[in-house]
Motif scaffolding. Structure first.
Motif, PDB file in Angstrom:
ATOM      1  N   ALA A 175       0.825  -1.213   0.000  1.00  0.00           N
ATOM      2  CA  ALA A 175       0.000   0.000   0.000  1.00  0.00           C
ATOM      3  C   ALA A 175       0.854   1.256   0.000  1.00  0.00           C
ATOM      4  N   ALA A 176       1.975   1.247   0.733  1.00  0.00           N
ATOM      5  CA  ALA A 176       2.840   2.422   0.799  1.00  0.00           C
ATOM      6  C   ALA A 176       3.302   2.805  -0.602  1.00  0.00           C
ATOM      7  N   PHE A 177       3.186   4.060  -0.927  1.00  0.00           N
ATOM      8  CA  PHE A 177       3.520   4.657  -2.222  1.00  0.00           C
ATOM      9  C   PHE A 177       2.470   4.382  -3.297  1.00  0.00           C
ATOM     10  N   GLY A 178       1.443   3.600  -2.993  1.00  0.00           N
ATOM     11  CA  GLY A 178       0.397   3.336  -3.964  1.00  0.00           C
ATOM     12  C   GLY A 178      -0.984   3.752  -3.491  1.00  0.00           C
ATOM     13  N   MET A 179      -1.104   4.075  -2.221  1.00  0.00           N
ATOM     14  CA  MET A 179      -2.375   4.453  -1.626  1.00  0.00           C
ATOM     15  C   MET A 179      -2.123   5.538  -0.583  1.00  0.00           C
ATOM     16  N   ASP A 180      -3.135   6.345  -0.315  1.00  0.00           N
ATOM     17  CA  ASP A 180      -3.034   7.355   0.733  1.00  0.00           C
ATOM     18  C   ASP A 180      -3.248   6.687   2.077  1.00  0.00           C
ATOM     19  N   LEU A 181      -2.266   6.769   2.943  1.00  0.00           N
ATOM     20  CA  LEU A 181      -2.371   6.189   4.286  1.00  0.00           C
ATOM     21  C   LEU A 181      -2.650   7.301   5.303  1.00  0.00           C
ATOM     22  N   PRO A 182      -3.619   7.110   6.189  1.00  0.00           N
ATOM     23  CA  PRO A 182      -3.929   8.120   7.208  1.00  0.00           C
ATOM     24  C   PRO A 182      -2.961   7.993   8.391  1.00  0.00           C
ATOM     25  N   TRP A 183      -1.826   8.657   8.289  1.00  0.00           N
ATOM     26  CA  TRP A 183      -0.740   8.433   9.238  1.00  0.00           C
ATOM     27  C   TRP A 183      -1.158   8.576  10.695  1.00  0.00           C
ATOM     28  N   ARG A 184      -1.988   9.565  11.007  1.00  0.00           N
ATOM     29  CA  ARG A 184      -2.362   9.792  12.404  1.00  0.00           C
ATOM     30  C   ARG A 184      -3.276   8.698  12.938  1.00  0.00           C
ATOM     31  N   VAL A 196       5.842  -1.079  -4.504  1.00  0.00           N
ATOM     32  CA  VAL A 196       5.379  -0.006  -5.393  1.00  0.00           C
ATOM     33  C   VAL A 196       6.526   0.778  -6.020  1.00  0.00           C
ATOM     34  N   LEU A 197       7.668   0.876  -5.338  1.00  0.00           N
ATOM     35  CA  LEU A 197       8.802   1.600  -5.914  1.00  0.00           C
ATOM     36  C   LEU A 197       9.677   0.724  -6.811  1.00  0.00           C
TER      37      LEU A 197
END
Length: 391
Positions: A175-184, A196-197
């Motif tokens: 998911a990292a770099f391919g989707m928006d993650l809600p960090w908080r 993804v990279l």
């Protein structure tokens, strides 16, 4: 066996659809690694500068909050998740959400390896999600954001409480770099560069919120913790852990490759463009599935379909009626034909998933290549049908 079926005229320029290591970024050549610091210690000034550069680029591209720590750890995403489970679990009850093979691995670790007692499991079959809202914010929650082996993703973070007292531990490798993650909403986040990279394998990335660091510094596990898992000691995080002082020796060649991938991400528009590329690939496949009668998504619900790991099942009635072993043999015929033609590599479903196809559709896969491979899947299906008839 010869079927003499007409073949599509256009071929993907790059036939790499593996889910990891995935396709290198467009235009990648070995000379991209020319500035790697080789033959030097990772603790040298030059080595540390490279590691700190990759950490800084990571924070910038993903928009990770300034008070979250980022570290490079051994063992890819699996290593990152294992060190978290072995080092941080125990003080609270644990809810594990599992709907594909890696979530099942984390559940197995928590129950059978760590042998923790207060564990609840929320599971779903491949292609579906469990009831996310049943997870208790007073307990630690362990889950994958995107099921690489099921093609199912968490649609959003609305089910995670802002005032939670437990930790959210998220395996986000595809998911990292391919989707928006809600960090908080997340306290522990892990991934690897090989997704993804399109980076190389062997290294994991671990992101910790201040609450997660507090857990590390206040909790001493009752079991032995191997050296490569030890992030804290004597009531404090290992000095330099978030400044590039790695637990063991990283490959500075792999670090250089990650720097190259991150700079490429910046050059095309950062995370928004990475996400757009992934979603565009999913849209292309969705349009094709909609007009193709022999195939369906493994995930019936469009809201939870992954835009990086696209998992497909054979919907043709004659094939769908076969037993699992026969379906798997049919898929092998398709995959073998695609590889022999040099148009698609490594597109079989994961070994523990239902028989079918899996197309990696991350940001390094060009949409033109995704569009070009789909007629070849049609050809491979007809090829395998004809092959069964001849056998």
């Amino acid at each position: 066996m010869s079927t003499n079926l007409p073949k599509p005229q256009k071929r993907p320029a790059r036939p790499c659809f593996s889910s990891g290591p995935s396709a290198k970024r467009p235009g990648w050549q070995p000379r991209a690694l020319a500035n790697a610091v080789l033959g030097r210690s990772h603790r040298s000034a030059a080595g540390k500068q490279k590691i700190r550069e990759v950490l800084s680029l990571t924070r910038d591209v993903l928009g990770i909050p300034d008070d979250y720590g980022i570290a490079i750890v051994p063992g890819s995403d699996t290593g990152a998740m294992e060190m978290v489970l072995w080092s941080m679990l125990g003080p609270r009850g644990i809810d594990v959400l599992s709907w594909e093979s890696f979530g099942a691995e984390w559940l197995n670790d928590v129950i059978r390896e760590l042998r923790l007692d207060d564990v609840r499991s929320f599971t779903a079959p491949y292609g579906a999600l469990p009831a996310l809202g049943e997870a208790d914010p007073a307990r630690d929650i362990v889950f994958t954001w995107n099921g690489t082996t099921s093609g199912v993703r968490v649609p959003d973070g609305g089910w995670i409480a802002d005032d939670r007292t437990g930790l959210t531990i998220c395996d986000a490798t595809s998911a990292a770099f391919g989707m928006d993650l809600p960090w908080r909403k997340l306290d522990v986040i892990t991934w690897s560069w090989q997704k993804v990279l399109g980076g190389e394998g062997g290294h994991g990335v671990l992101v910790l919120s201040p609450r997660a660091v507090e857990r590390l510094e206040s909790h001493v596990p009752p079991w032995p913790v191997p050296k490569v898992f030890r992030m804290a000691g004597n009531g404090r995080i290992v000095p330099g852990f978030f400044e590039g002082d790695t637990i063991n020796t990283p490959s500075l060649l792999v670090i250089e490759d990650a720097i190259d991938g991150l700079k490429w991400a910046q050059s095309i528009g950062g995370l928004p463009e990475l996400v757009r590329r992934c979603e565009a690939n999913l849209e292309t496949v969705t349009e094709w599935v909609g007009r193709t009668d022999w195939v369906e998504f493994l995930a019936d619900d469009p809201a939870i379909r992954s835009c990086t790991a696209i998992c497909l099942r054979i919907a043709d009635p004659a094939i769908a009626a076969l037993g699992s072993d026969e379906q798997a043999a049919f898929v092998r015929l398709m995959v073998s034909a695609l590889e022999q033609e040099g148009v698609a590599y490594d597109v079989a479903s994961y070994r523990e998933a239902p028989p079918g196809l899996r197309l990696w559709s991350g940001a390094t896969v060009e949409n033109d290549d995704m569009a070009a491979v789909l007629p070849w899947l049609d050809w491979a299906f007809r090829h395998a049908i004809a092959g069964r008839a001849l056998s």
